[in-house]
Design an enzyme around this catalytic site. Sequence first.
Site, short mmCIF file in Angstrom:
data_model
loop_
_atom_site.label_atom_id
_atom_site.label_comp_id
_atom_site.label_asym_id
_atom_site.label_seq_id
_atom_site.Cartn_x
_atom_site.Cartn_y
_atom_site.Cartn_z
CE1 TYR A 198 -1.71 7.70 -0.36
CE2 TYR A 198 -1.22 5.58 0.62
CZ TYR A 198 -2.13 6.54 0.27
OH TYR A 198 -3.46 6.34 0.50
CG HIS A 225 -9.34 2.01 -6.71
ND1 HIS A 225 -9.65 3.28 -6.26
CD2 HIS A 225 -8.20 1.65 -6.06
CE1 HIS A 225 -8.74 3.66 -5.37
NE2 HIS A 225 -7.86 2.69 -5.24
CG PHE A 226 -5.15 -0.65 -9.60
CD1 PHE A 226 -5.51 -1.79 -8.90
CD2 PHE A 226 -4.63 -0.79 -10.88
CE1 PHE A 226 -5.39 -3.04 -9.47
CE2 PHE A 226 -4.51 -2.04 -11.46
CZ PHE A 226 -4.90 -3.17 -10.75
CG HIS A 227 -6.34 0.81 -14.91
ND1 HIS A 227 -6.50 -0.47 -14.43
CD2 HIS A 227 -5.36 0.71 -15.85
CE1 HIS A 227 -5.69 -1.30 -15.06
NE2 HIS A 227 -4.98 -0.61 -15.92
CG HIS A 244 -2.04 1.11 0.83
ND1 HIS A 244 -3.05 0.96 -0.08
CD2 HIS A 244 -2.13 2.40 1.23
CE1 HIS A 244 -3.72 2.07 -0.21
NE2 HIS A 244 -3.19 2.97 0.57
NE ARG A 261 -7.59 -7.56 -9.03
CZ ARG A 261 -6.73 -7.10 -8.10
NH1 ARG A 261 -7.08 -7.07 -6.82
NH2 ARG A 261 -5.56 -6.65 -8.44
NE ARG A 262 -4.41 -10.12 -8.75
CZ ARG A 262 -4.19 -10.01 -7.45
NH1 ARG A 262 -4.95 -10.69 -6.60
NH2 ARG A 262 -3.23 -9.24 -7.00
#
Lengths: 64, 590
Positions: free
Chosen positions: B239, B386-388, B235, B449-450
């Site tokens: 950042y 989300h992470f795209h 995680h 996913r995956r």
Amino acid sequence: MKLTKARALVIIAFSVPIAIELRTVAGFFNIDLPLIAIAVIEFLFLALMFVLYGLYGEGSESAS
Amino acid sequence: MATASGPARTFVERFPSEAGVIKANLLVSFVALGIGAFFGLIQALHRTDILRVIDSADYYTMLTGHGVLLAIVFTIFFLTGFFHWATARSLDQPAVSTLYSWAWFGLMTTGTVLATIAILGGLVPNLGISADVLFTFYAPLQAHPIFYIGLAMFIVGTWLAGADWFLSYRAWRSDNKGERIPLQMFMVLTTMIMWYLATLGVAVSVVFFLIPWSLGLIPSVNPLLTRTLFWYFGHPIVYFWLMPAYMMWYTILPKLSGGRLFSDPLARVVFLLFLLLSTPVGIHHQYLDPGIAEGFKFIAMTNTMFLLLPSLLTAFTAVASMEHGARQRGGEGYLRWLGALPWRDPAFTGMALAGILFAAGGFSGMINAGMNINYLIHNTLWVPGHFHLTVGTAVALTMMAGSYWLVPQLTGTKLYSRPIGLLQVIMWFIGMVFMSNAMHRAGLAGIPRRTAEPQYQNFEFLTPIGSIFELRVQIALGGTLLFLSVVLFLFNMLLTSLGEKSDRPVDEYLPEPLSGPEGSPRVLDNLGLWTGIAVVLVILAYTLPLAGIIQNGGGLFGGGLPIPATVSAGLDFVTTLVTTTVNTLLEVAA
């Protein structure tokens, strides 16, 4: 404000997600908007924007 | 340093050696971007069943390559280049040793090449090398040893890069006693302290467990332990991607807007909050993992919610700075000032659009972070959606947009084409809206996913609005636009770097903030204190969960190799000691 190519592109960029999520908003009211309807609405919106800019858009591009 | 009134000299003229190192970092970053984006296009077309040019078994090689090359190589090589630029620029002095700078770059690159060979080896079965372990690479999936060794070299390279910037800071400090740390340097240092803290987990996992396991030196590992150590790092790496983007939003975006940063102290507080809060939250990726008590998951959830604060502060500061810039350019009214912003500049427009999609990614991130609601979308296509938005747009688009301003400083040339740059960032924005929107919707419908083959026999996914076919078309269309956008970006960068030297170099001057560092308490610059607090928070968040995983999950090495009795007794002692201490403190507090 004059409609430059840059402003036109930015307007397209901002309006696409709003148009897509219009289906969600319509869904809250049990209105099932097909994808083609969204495409037509987006097209009409852009045409309206370009017409309005053509009618009322004045000034120079210097600000941008 | 160039000033508003002084002679404008490009970065490459002032720091030619540093510019060479930075250009090399950006070159690796952009090559990884090109390959990773190509893999992404193949995946988008394959899993939507629009066009299949690979076997489904190779999908996982592509998926690993896409994740590693984009989320780790592209972003972090850009970061190391950008931080090297920010260090020299903000301290107004060259690095302590150019040879040392090339050494960490060489180590990182060698590690990257090894890991990439291991991944691409999966496409050549006869080679006997593969690393289809996805970006997360924890057990029980196992890669060839050179993947882990390459990864370890890469991480050590980043540690050495951080040391380079700390040495530069120390040299500056000895000549500037009592001065406030320049803002960009402050951001580099806090980010790297967070990175040192966060990478300890993955370093332990790779060096002590995954490398010996892949070499056959130990028969098994404790999967939950390697998983937890990964997410300990997995995680905060978010950042590590975001903080260079934040640095551009704080220090470059206001200048591009035509104004000044709203508040320097607020920027420092935000970076310190990331240092403190980004590491003790990794367990929020493990809500559905057995073997971790619900209480620890709840603590991770509350910590994660606190992390919203620095992002909200950033949104406020970035918009306030942009508004100030727009008003300096003649913008008026409650909203009409938006029209006065420099939308023709791809560097500005890209960063602004990235910020907008990051807000959307923040909202879907709150769903991920909430324990109960996470269960709805866990391991569905919602998560890559989300992470795209976060890594794939807030970070990647900001980095590409920043390159339009940064690269000409490093090459001494003019940007090859601003219109192509503008078209590129707009294409990225629209492509990502299509793709991530459809991914979020598909996740709500339960599509996993995956997997290369998301369909099931005798089962049909249902969507409340539209059809699954529409979602697949949206994903494929978005993926294609994104790939074309990357092609345009790389084309623009290549022709910029090959261009002739400009007699009107890019102005790298960054204006002073509206509220400067003198308005903030000096304790903000006490990095030792903040590091200590960050360490304590990590110990509090992770000691008991890790002890439980080791005690109840088959020891340090899983079932195959019981931990020695002395180590077990030691762990028992630590667990008992910590539990007793916490209970005593709770009683005293009560």
